[in-house]
Design an enzyme around this catalytic site. Sequence first.
Site, PDB file in Angstrom:
ATOM      1  N   GLU A 167      20.017 -43.568  -5.595  1.00  0.00           N
ATOM      2  CA  GLU A 167      20.272 -43.128  -4.217  1.00  0.00           C
ATOM      3  C   GLU A 167      20.174 -44.238  -3.178  1.00  0.00           C
ATOM      4  O   GLU A 167      19.304 -44.227  -2.289  1.00  0.00           O
ATOM      5  CB  GLU A 167      19.324 -41.990  -3.849  1.00  0.00           C
ATOM      6  CG  GLU A 167      19.470 -40.796  -4.761  1.00  0.00           C
ATOM      7  CD  GLU A 167      18.591 -39.633  -4.349  1.00  0.00           C
ATOM      8  OE1 GLU A 167      17.646 -39.838  -3.575  1.00  0.00           O
ATOM      9  OE2 GLU A 167      18.861 -38.508  -4.807  1.00  0.00           O
ATOM     10  N   GLU A 352      19.785 -35.463 -11.222  1.00  0.00           N
ATOM     11  CA  GLU A 352      18.670 -34.705 -10.631  1.00  0.00           C
ATOM     12  C   GLU A 352      19.177 -33.377 -10.086  1.00  0.00           C
ATOM     13  O   GLU A 352      20.214 -33.332  -9.434  1.00  0.00           O
ATOM     14  CB  GLU A 352      17.998 -35.452  -9.459  1.00  0.00           C
ATOM     15  CG  GLU A 352      17.156 -36.630  -9.851  1.00  0.00           C
ATOM     16  CD  GLU A 352      16.518 -37.330  -8.654  1.00  0.00           C
ATOM     17  OE1 GLU A 352      16.276 -36.654  -7.623  1.00  0.00           O
ATOM     18  OE2 GLU A 352      16.314 -38.550  -8.717  1.00  0.00           O
TER      19      GLU A 352
HETATM   20  O1  LIG Z   1      13.042 -34.632  -3.157  1.00  0.00           O
HETATM   21  C1  LIG Z   1      13.109 -34.448  -4.533  1.00  0.00           C
HETATM   22  C2  LIG Z   1      13.709 -35.689  -5.187  1.00  0.00           C
HETATM   23  C3  LIG Z   1      12.784 -36.919  -5.128  1.00  0.00           C
HETATM   24  O2  LIG Z   1      11.502 -36.611  -5.641  1.00  0.00           O
HETATM   25  C4  LIG Z   1      13.462 -38.037  -5.942  1.00  0.00           C
HETATM   26  O3  LIG Z   1      12.622 -39.182  -6.072  1.00  0.00           O
HETATM   27  C5  LIG Z   1      14.744 -38.478  -5.262  1.00  0.00           C
HETATM   28  O4  LIG Z   1      15.614 -39.140  -6.181  1.00  0.00           O
HETATM   29  C6  LIG Z   1      15.449 -37.311  -4.611  1.00  0.00           C
HETATM   30  N1  LIG Z   1      16.621 -37.344  -3.941  1.00  0.00           N
HETATM   31  C7  LIG Z   1      16.828 -36.123  -3.415  1.00  0.00           C
HETATM   32  C8  LIG Z   1      18.002 -35.739  -2.581  1.00  0.00           C
HETATM   33  C9  LIG Z   1      18.184 -36.724  -1.433  1.00  0.00           C
HETATM   34  C10 LIG Z   1      17.030 -36.661  -0.519  1.00  0.00           C
HETATM   35  C11 LIG Z   1      16.016 -37.574  -0.678  1.00  0.00           C
HETATM   36  C12 LIG Z   1      14.956 -37.565   0.173  1.00  0.00           C
HETATM   37  C13 LIG Z   1      14.901 -36.632   1.195  1.00  0.00           C
HETATM   38  C14 LIG Z   1      15.919 -35.720   1.344  1.00  0.00           C
HETATM   39  C15 LIG Z   1      16.988 -35.729   0.462  1.00  0.00           C
HETATM   40  C16 LIG Z   1      15.791 -35.316  -3.791  1.00  0.00           C
HETATM   41  N2  LIG Z   1      14.966 -36.063  -4.536  1.00  0.00           N
END
Ligand SMILES: OC[C@@H]1[C@@H](O)[C@H](O)[C@@H](O)c2[nH]c(CCc3ccccc3)c[n+]21
Length: 447
Positions: A167, A352
Amino acid sequence: MTHKLQFPADFIWGVATSAYQIEGSPLADGAAPSNWHRFCRVPGAVLNGDTGDIACDHYRRWADDVKLMKELGLKAYRFSIAWSRILPNGQGKPNEKGLDFYRNLVDALVANDIEPFVTLHHWDLPIALDDLGGWANRDAAHWFADYAHLMFRTLEGRVQHWTTLNEPWVIMDAGYMHGVHPPGLRSLEKAPVAAHNLLRGHGLAVQAFRADGKGQIGLVVNLEPKYAASNGPEDAAALARAHAYMNRQFLDPVFLGAYPDELAEIFGHDWPRFPEDDLKLIREPIDFLGINYYTRSVVRSDPTAAPLCASPVAQTGAEHTEMKWEVFPAGLKSCLLWVKRRYGDIPLYITENGAAFADPEPKNGRLEDPRRVDYFRTHLRAAHEALQQGANLKGYFAWSLVDNFEWSCGFARRFGLVHVDYATQKRTPKDSASFYRQVIESNGEEI
Ligand SMILES: OC[C@@H]1[C@@H](O)[C@H](O)[C@@H](O)c2[nH]c(CCc3ccccc3)c[n+]21
């Protein structure tokens, strides 16, 4: 009611984690602090002042956690490598004990028929590099490629699936635009430079892999489909900007060799002139694309929300997770089909997908999480529909194996298939883990 869904025979079923979120022991065996180790100590940066100092203690409990993955019937495990264990100063002499940790982990996975999917960088940058400007420094691309090259050689033949970055949009948006992740900057000038250097680093790492890596290499992006709040022209324009900024900003350069025009409009005079050779490097072909999907957003024109001038519109009637993200399975299907339409038939993995809900405490070794079971069920059905409509989908990784450190939310948000009692480090599989095991055993029939 279950549906009989047929997934491809070789479909890969896994779970995902990342180093800083689960490992703990950030300074053990020669490792140096990462940017997140330092950022957690900034007052107010992380809810409740939580840090990854212990997290899920995976650095010490890794062998038992691999046994747990085996018990869950997992076929693959996506995890990231902590750069600051491998190269404490970010570059230069490798730390053998850091390399040993990942050699041992990968060997245990392979011995248990669990396919390792390695993410080289999942946000945790060595502070020595952060202090040199981090991704805003054009040299960061070379620091990353050298680190990647070292890992390709170290794990050669044991790892067949590599991804460069997790990301890059979050690194740029949270770290350089909004200052809610390290390095905590709010800079319209540095954000696009950091994004560009992330992509250059990706390109250089792919070139290094082509030179002497084995297996396949890809990139992981977060995609969030955008829907206009109305049919009006202002909301349509806002949609185009939001979509370009989050979903096309990294994929257009990688697959089409050019940034979306909307970015120059968004950043205005802060939008840099990038050398043509950079775009050629960034376009180095990859073998697959990882997509992280959680939710969609509905956007409206909002002139007060510079520089994007697009704001989300709350979907009050819909179901939401503890992250306040709308549960919207149809968005996963539209993402997968959009990528195929726009960028071609690149093999895809959902790297994910998951949800945080307010889980109850475990009772007698069980934990009922029906909302998470339903989230996975509806999203797996959406993935299957995309497959039926031609998506070149090769696998699915649930986020996450265990409850873990949820960045600025600390431990207050639980995404795990497995509950972690942080006081005792006891792992308790939730009902969603049993559901997922059945999905894997039946190759998707029992969804
Ligand atoms: O938020 C849940 C997970 C994280 O724990 C992972 O490390 C990360 O790869 C991840 N990406 C996303 C979607 C993008 C996002 C990231 C942070 C905050 C909002 C959206 C959700 N998550």
